[in-house]
Scaffold this active site. Structure first.
Site, mmCIF file in Angstrom:
data_model
loop_
_atom_site.group_PDB
_atom_site.id
_atom_site.type_symbol
_atom_site.label_atom_id
_atom_site.label_comp_id
_atom_site.label_asym_id
_atom_site.label_seq_id
_atom_site.Cartn_x
_atom_site.Cartn_y
_atom_site.Cartn_z
ATOM 1 N N LYS A 31 -21.367 32.979 0.479
ATOM 2 C CA LYS A 31 -20.863 34.021 1.369
ATOM 3 C C LYS A 31 -21.421 35.375 0.915
ATOM 4 O O LYS A 31 -21.852 35.497 -0.244
ATOM 5 C CB LYS A 31 -19.345 34.040 1.367
ATOM 6 C CG LYS A 31 -18.738 34.665 0.092
ATOM 7 C CD LYS A 31 -17.299 34.996 0.281
ATOM 8 C CE LYS A 31 -16.752 35.757 -0.903
ATOM 9 N NZ LYS A 31 -17.160 37.145 -1.000
ATOM 10 N N HIS A 66 -12.014 33.655 2.137
ATOM 11 C CA HIS A 66 -11.041 33.147 1.177
ATOM 12 C C HIS A 66 -9.625 33.053 1.750
ATOM 13 O O HIS A 66 -8.975 32.008 1.683
ATOM 14 C CB HIS A 66 -11.005 34.041 -0.067
ATOM 15 C CG HIS A 66 -12.297 34.134 -0.799
ATOM 16 N ND1 HIS A 66 -13.162 33.067 -0.938
ATOM 17 C CD2 HIS A 66 -12.882 35.163 -1.463
ATOM 18 C CE1 HIS A 66 -14.220 33.440 -1.637
ATOM 19 N NE2 HIS A 66 -14.070 34.706 -1.963
ATOM 20 N N HIS A 124 -15.470 29.336 -3.396
ATOM 21 C CA HIS A 124 -15.062 28.845 -4.707
ATOM 22 C C HIS A 124 -13.546 28.753 -4.866
ATOM 23 O O HIS A 124 -13.059 28.000 -5.710
ATOM 24 C CB HIS A 124 -15.659 29.700 -5.825
ATOM 25 C CG HIS A 124 -15.131 31.099 -5.908
ATOM 26 N ND1 HIS A 124 -15.633 32.125 -5.149
ATOM 27 C CD2 HIS A 124 -14.142 31.635 -6.652
ATOM 28 C CE1 HIS A 124 -14.987 33.233 -5.435
ATOM 29 N NE2 HIS A 124 -14.073 32.970 -6.332
ATOM 30 N N LYS A 131 -10.398 25.427 -6.746
ATOM 31 C CA LYS A 131 -9.375 25.634 -7.768
ATOM 32 C C LYS A 131 -8.368 24.492 -7.762
ATOM 33 O O LYS A 131 -7.995 23.961 -6.722
ATOM 34 C CB LYS A 131 -8.675 26.981 -7.541
ATOM 35 C CG LYS A 131 -9.583 28.187 -7.782
ATOM 36 C CD LYS A 131 -8.848 29.482 -7.553
ATOM 37 C CE LYS A 131 -9.744 30.684 -7.800
ATOM 38 N NZ LYS A 131 -10.116 30.819 -9.219
ATOM 39 N N GLU A 138 -7.194 42.151 -7.010
ATOM 40 C CA GLU A 138 -8.141 42.362 -8.097
ATOM 41 C C GLU A 138 -7.804 43.662 -8.812
ATOM 42 O O GLU A 138 -7.579 44.691 -8.175
ATOM 43 C CB GLU A 138 -9.565 42.415 -7.555
ATOM 44 C CG GLU A 138 -10.011 41.127 -6.876
ATOM 45 C CD GLU A 138 -11.412 41.222 -6.322
ATOM 46 O OE1 GLU A 138 -12.339 40.801 -7.026
ATOM 47 O OE2 GLU A 138 -11.572 41.732 -5.204
ATOM 48 N N ASP A 187 -15.346 40.709 2.999
ATOM 49 C CA ASP A 187 -15.563 40.132 1.680
ATOM 50 C C ASP A 187 -14.517 39.088 1.321
ATOM 51 O O ASP A 187 -14.830 38.103 0.646
ATOM 52 C CB ASP A 187 -15.561 41.252 0.631
ATOM 53 C CG ASP A 187 -15.987 40.780 -0.745
ATOM 54 O OD1 ASP A 187 -16.867 39.907 -0.826
ATOM 55 O OD2 ASP A 187 -15.436 41.288 -1.749
ATOM 56 N N LYS A 190 -8.720 45.894 -4.021
ATOM 57 C CA LYS A 190 -9.271 46.298 -5.312
ATOM 58 C C LYS A 190 -8.308 47.285 -5.973
ATOM 59 O O LYS A 190 -7.538 47.954 -5.310
ATOM 60 C CB LYS A 190 -10.629 46.973 -5.124
ATOM 61 C CG LYS A 190 -11.701 46.109 -4.499
ATOM 62 C CD LYS A 190 -12.294 45.161 -5.498
ATOM 63 C CE LYS A 190 -13.529 44.471 -4.947
ATOM 64 N NZ LYS A 190 -14.079 43.494 -5.923
#
Length: 480
Positions: A138, A230, A168, A172, A206, A225, A330
């Site tokens: 991505k 996700h 990804h 998990k 994050e 993003d 963020k």
């Protein structure tokens, strides 16, 4: 396995350490090799040393073994290659002709505008056979049209069953345990519906800022993003119907149904049900940090969002009326990824709570940094009163299963690519539907001159994110 962008950050920080762990645990068997291609002019020895130093930084101390790395590094090869130049593919052709591998995996760890020329050049060099596979990182485009253009270009050379669009987070352990929890037990199925669930909250936070990714991030923003891929993929695993089997087609069919059932946004909906934010100076990790506009190479008038909160709704019988609150940002107070299922209250409460507040039953699925599943409910503590207190049952994977857990998700997904299992990868129709749902938000924000709301670095985002839930009589679970 061939890595384009093979000297880049993702390959050296995540992918090679993941393959090292697979090698250490005897999960890579047979004949094969790992061929990295990049623009840097490394010799073979220089690249192996460079990869070793990078990998050591991202493999926990107890997992590093010099002897294991020495045997693993014998599989590594490096060549300088400009992926846009067809004449450079001769060296790759020659390398692959010397291996006995049954499958060639081409991992495109590059900007998505290079996907089409790389696939075309691989085809020209005669390197795309029936057993070839391609892994796409991505983001795939910046909107629906560009994503479809990339998909069309790649599909000229690879069939859908050869294409692995990687996310990804889906590798998990806790995501896979969510599947096991839902579809391996009858306990939760009667409760997993609108009658018993108040709301669902999915957060990926994050603690860091944008780091060295200013060029990419200012063009993408948090919605492209994180949300389009996700967060929507996690939503699918929470909301999907039980698949008929664990075959990749069955799992992905059910995920697509969820994406198709998401209520589309009108312009008015975007203003009422979404929040975008941008961090300003504050305290992060105990240290003063600058705001987004003070990051290197960020324009002073940038309106790129670093925080997103969205109220999503699913129009089907299981979930009608249940809000799904999605949040990412963020410079949050901590690094975490979690799914929280908030259950409804009892219809007539008869017990007081020890703190005077009602505590709601909830299921908390933590994806990172620790991985666990906790079921919170009310119980009576010892004593001569009937006041209740919230307690929880805890499944901590590290404590319960005394075996090493793969880190980051890439180990599992790389092995799935090698084995040809696509269940945890994104199909093209899923990708297209996700962009179709996100695009009205992108377009409305682009036409809005006011830009994102600001929030102090080290906090949970703008106050409007809390107001988004309070309008419905809810709050983020950490505020409860």
């Amino acid at each position: 396995m061939v890595f384009f962008g093979g000297s880049g950050d993702l390959v050296t920080r995540k992918l090679l350490p993941s393959l090292y762990q697979c090698h250490k645990n005897n999960l890579l068997v047979g004949q094969g090799g790992i061929h990295c291609l990049g623009l840097e002019d490394y010799s073979q020895t220089e690249f192996v040393n460079f990869a070793r130093e990078k990998a050591r930084q991202f493999i926990s101390g107890g997992e590093w073994d010099d002897a294991v790395w020495a045997s693993f590094s014998r599989w590594l090869a490096y060549d300088r290659l400009d992926a846009t130049q067809p004449e450079g593919y001769g060296v790759l052709q020659e390398r692959l002709s010397r291996t006995l591998a049954e499958v060639n995996v081409f991992y495109l760890s590059t900007a998505s505008f290079l996907f089409a020329p790389i696939c075309e050049n691989l085809a020209r060099a005669g390197l795309i056979g029936a057993n070839a596979r391609v892994v796409l990182e991505k983001p795939m485009g910046h909107d629906l049209a560009s994503s479809n253009a990339i998909a069309e270009a790649v599909s000229r050379y690879f069939l859908e069953n050869q294409i692995y669009r990687i996310d990804h987070y889906l590798g998990k352990e806790s995501v896979q345990n969510l599947i096991a929890l839902r579809f391996g037990n009858t306990l939760f199925e009667p409760l997993w519906r609108r009658e018993w669930i108040r709301n669902v909250q999915i957060t990926i936070a994050e603690e860091v800022g944008i780091g060295t990714r200013s060029g990419f991030y200012d063009q993408a923003g948090a919605l492209r993003d994180m949300v389009q891929n996700h967060l929507l993929q996690l939503l699918c695993f929470v909301a999907m119907e039980p698949p008929s089997s664990l075959k990749s087609s069955a799992v992905r069919d059910e995920k697509l149904k969820v994406l198709e059932s998401l209520v589309e946004f009108s312009r008015e909906d975007v203003y009422a049900k979404t929040v975008r934010g941008q961090y300003r100076p504050g305290i992060s990790g105990g240290q003063p940090v600058g705001g987004y506009l003070e990051e290197n190479d960020i324009p002073a008038d940038s309106k790129t969002e670093t925080f997103v909160a969205i109220k999503a709704e699913i129009a089907n019988w299981r979930w009608a009326g249940v809000p799904f609150y999605l949040r990412t940002g963020k410079r949050m107070p901590e690094r975490l990824a979690e799914i929280v299922i908030n259950f409804r209250d009892v219809p007539h409460p008869i017990f007081p709570m020890t703190n005077g507040n009602t505590a709601h039953a909830r299921l908390e699925i933590r994806l990172q940094p620790d991985e666990y599943i906790r079921l919170y409910f009310n119980a009576k503590p010892p004593g001569d009163t009937m006041e209740l207190q919230q307690v929880y049952l805890d499944l901590n994977f590290a404590e319960k299963f005394k075996i090493r857990r793969p880190e980051g998700g890439y180990e599992r997904l790389l092995l799935d690519v090698i084995r040809g299992n696509q269940a945890l990868f994104v199909r093209q129709d899923e990708q297209e539907q996700a962009w179709r749902w996100v695009e009205p938000i992108l377009n409305t924000w682009a036409a809005d001159s006011t830009g994102p709301k600001t929030y102090t670095a080290g906090t949970w985002g703008p106050s409007a994110a809390s107001a988004l839930l309070s309008k419905d009589g809810f709050c983020w679970h950490e505020e409860e």
